[in-house]
Design an enzyme around this catalytic site. Structure first.
Site, short mmCIF file in Angstrom:
data_model
loop_
_atom_site.label_atom_id
_atom_site.label_comp_id
_atom_site.label_asym_id
_atom_site.label_seq_id
_atom_site.Cartn_x
_atom_site.Cartn_y
_atom_site.Cartn_z
N GLU A 28 0.84 -1.19 0.00
CA GLU A 28 0.00 0.00 0.00
C GLU A 28 0.88 1.25 0.00
OE1 GLU A 28 -2.80 0.06 3.27
OE2 GLU A 28 -3.84 1.81 2.46
N ASN A 54 -12.39 -1.15 -0.84
CA ASN A 54 -11.69 -1.79 0.27
C ASN A 54 -12.32 -1.34 1.58
OD1 ASN A 54 -9.20 -2.89 1.83
ND2 ASN A 54 -9.26 -0.74 2.42
N GLU A 55 -12.56 -2.26 2.45
CA GLU A 55 -13.12 -1.96 3.78
C GLU A 55 -14.19 -0.87 3.67
OE1 GLU A 55 -10.10 -1.47 6.86
OE2 GLU A 55 -9.48 -3.55 6.59
N TYR A 110 -6.71 -9.16 11.37
CA TYR A 110 -5.37 -8.94 11.90
C TYR A 110 -5.24 -9.57 13.28
CZ TYR A 110 -4.28 -5.54 8.24
OH TYR A 110 -4.01 -4.95 7.04
N GLU A 132 -5.98 -9.22 3.63
CA GLU A 132 -5.19 -8.55 4.67
C GLU A 132 -5.16 -9.45 5.89
OE1 GLU A 132 -5.88 -4.35 5.43
OE2 GLU A 132 -6.41 -4.03 3.33
N GLN A 186 2.08 -6.14 5.59
CA GLN A 186 2.25 -5.85 4.17
C GLN A 186 3.65 -6.31 3.75
OE1 GLN A 186 1.10 -1.85 3.08
NE2 GLN A 186 -0.84 -1.99 4.16
O1 AHR Z 1 -2.93 -2.60 6.21
C1 AHR Z 1 -3.22 -1.40 6.83
C2 AHR Z 1 -4.69 -1.04 6.74
O2 AHR Z 1 -5.44 -1.95 7.46
C3 AHR Z 1 -5.31 -1.06 5.38
O3 AHR Z 1 -5.10 0.12 4.68
C4 AHR Z 1 -6.77 -1.21 5.67
O4 AHR Z 1 -7.46 -1.86 4.64
C5 AHR Z 1 -6.78 -1.98 6.99
O5 AHR Z 1 -7.60 -1.41 7.92
#
Ligand code: AHR
Length: 502
Positions: A25, A172-173, A248, A304, A353
């Site tokens: 990103e 995205n999101e 995450y 992600e 990432q």
């Molecule tokens: O990876 C960092 C961020 O985490 C991304 O931009 C977003 O999609 C997520 O919340």
């Protein structure tokens, strides 16, 4: 004694190489400095891309790269990133540190990076703040082979041939940074936007990915599928080919981020326990997907995943630069084994990432580069790419940990057979202190030879720019071929790969 049953003759599904995908990103030092340094840089580069980073990524067979975000994607206007660099429009990267984005890395640069890496392309479009026309023109710009306003613009910018867009994300999101939408609202927008993601080349259709849920928001999955699934199933490339999922690992949740390197045993087990939740998410979202799509035509795209810790002291809080220890290595090993084992539904996954951000596989400091323990896990697991998952089962495993709520199984595995007929076993020992003897029992097959590599160290060991090889893989010899298969002694805190000839 723990037993591991392996049946090389029982294939359970194809492991898409894309499960080993990455995400890059416009965030902190991921793209700029981490990958792209520009042609005039003193850091050795090819067309602006760091040679050391490209070589390291090729060594782990990077299969696919997602770009330009993340939250950045829904603020990105692609036309600002084409044409002569000196006249490219600048913008403020509001999500990530409020820094100036000069757009010197745009569509042409991304495609060049993927060319050098030899990987597939996953472009994420802007639904949150971009127009349908803008998205439609981007597709035309990248993929149309003929005379059209966008293909002419592309040619004017130095590229006559169209590129191949393998995957395209539509927002995205969008439940959060991508527009704070309700699922119904997003689903309706999705239907409209995806219409104009044209397949100009029917021989190479674009795989369209809808924005999926945040963690356990099952309502999102349900609603988005309710509004779109029929059309998705009508033909192979209908409304939707994939639905994303973001999860995450945050040991203490969003409000209490913890240090990436300074942690105790409790935090170790808690982190691994939270990582294992990925399996629950896949099963639960998968069950909803099964209701609408029993033939599993729609891929679950976990674009992600990874750890999210405090930034390294002294670094910009908006740049999400964190170190990576053996704890991250185990998080990667656990997740990748889970993805392999659920390869009937999980068709792609992208670690967040790739360089210098969150659970990066590579860190850079000016001209220096280091490979994190997570990189080494990808190196050990690369043999699973495009292999057939085979049946395996651990028997006699124990639950270990320090707090009842955060116990974890001591071992975790996945096993595949590659095209050349070799069996690849990846095994994680989640215990900080104990090694385990495992009796590998191969059903209806004889083990002829075994080769092993292992990543093992103290729980918080990591690599630094002064000592970049502190944590790295080494040959593993603690196994014995037996009449039943192979017996293995797995040391604590380790990620192991065995290549087995049967
Ligand atoms: O990876 C960092 C961020 O985490 C991304 O931009 C977003 O999609 C997520 O919340």
């Amino acid at each position: 004694m723990i037993k591991l049953y392996v049946n090389p003759n029982l294939e359970k599904g194809h492991i898409n190489e894309e499960i080993y995908g990455h995400f890059s990103e416009h965030l902190g030092r991921c793209i700029y400095e981490g990958i792209y340094v520009g042609e005039d840089s003193e850091i050795p580069n090819t067309n602006g891309m760091r040679n050391d980073v490209v070589t390291a990524l090729k060594d782990i067979n990077i299969p696919v790269l997602r770009w330009p975000g993340g939250c950045f994607a829904d603020e990105y206007h692609w036309k600002d990133g084409i044409g002569p660099k000196e006249s490219r429009k600048k913008m403020i990267n509001t999500h990530w540190g409020g820094v100036l984005e000069d757009n010197s890395f745009g569509t042409h640069e991304f495609m060049e990076l993927c060319r050098q890496l030899g990987c597939k392309t996953y472009v994420n479009g802007n639904l949150g703040s971009g127009s349908v026309q803008e998205m439609s023109e981007w597709i035309e710009y990248m993929t149309f082979d003929g005379v059209s306003p966008m293909s002419e613009l592309r040619a004017k910018n130095g590229r006559t041939e169209p590129w191949k867009v393998d995957y395209f994300g539509i927002g995205n999101e969008n439940w959060g940074c991508g527009g704070n939408m309700l699922p119904e609202q997003y689903a309706l927008e999705y239907r409209r936007y995806q219409t104009y993601v044209r397949n100009y080349d029917h021989a190479k259709p674009i795989f369209k990915i809808a924005c999926g849920a945040n963690v356990n928001d099952y309502e999102w999955t349900k609603k988005v599928l309710e509004y779109t699934h029929r059309h998705a199933l009508k033909e192979a490339h209908g409304f939707m080919d994939g639905l994303s999922l973001h999860y995450y690992t945050l040991p203490e949740g969003w409000n209490l981020k913890v240090s990436a390197t300074d942690f105790d045993e409790k935090s170790w087990y808690k982190t691994l326990n939270k990582t294992l939740y990925m399996e629950t998410l896949i099963k639960n979202h998968g069950a909803i997907m099964d209701e609408y799509d029993p033939d599993k035509k729609i891929g679950m795209i976990i674009d992600e995943w990874g750890t999210w810790f405090n930034v390294e002291p002294g670094t910009h809080p908006g740049f999400l630069y964190q170190q990576s220890t053996m704890r991250d290595a185990l998080v990667a090993g656990i997740n990748l084994n889970i993805f392999n084992k659920n390869c009937d539904r999980v068709k792609m996954a992208n670690i967040a990432q790739m360089v210098n951000v969150l659970q990066a596989v590579i860190l850079t400091d000016k001209e220096k580069m280091l490979l994190t323990p997570t990189y080494h896990v990808f190196d050990l697991y690369k043999y699973h790419q495009n292999a057939q998952l085979i049946d395996s089962k651990l028997e006699g495993i124990e639950m270990i940990g320090l707090e009842d709520e955060y116990m974890v199984p001591n071992l975790n595995e996945s096993i595949s057979m590659s095209k050349d007929g070799k069996v690849h076993m990846t095994l994680n020992n989640l215990s900080i202190s104990d090694s385990y003897d495992i009796e590998g029992i191969f059903i209806d097959s004889e083990v002829k030879s075994v080769k092993g590599r292992i990543l093992t160290d103290e729980m918080n060991a990591y690599n630094t720019f002064d000592n970049p090889e502190n944590v790295s893989t080494k040959e593993f010899l603690d196994f014995k071929i037996t009449h039943k298969g192979v017996s293995i002694k797995v040391p604590p805190c380790s990620v192991l790969h065995l290549e087995i000839e049967v």
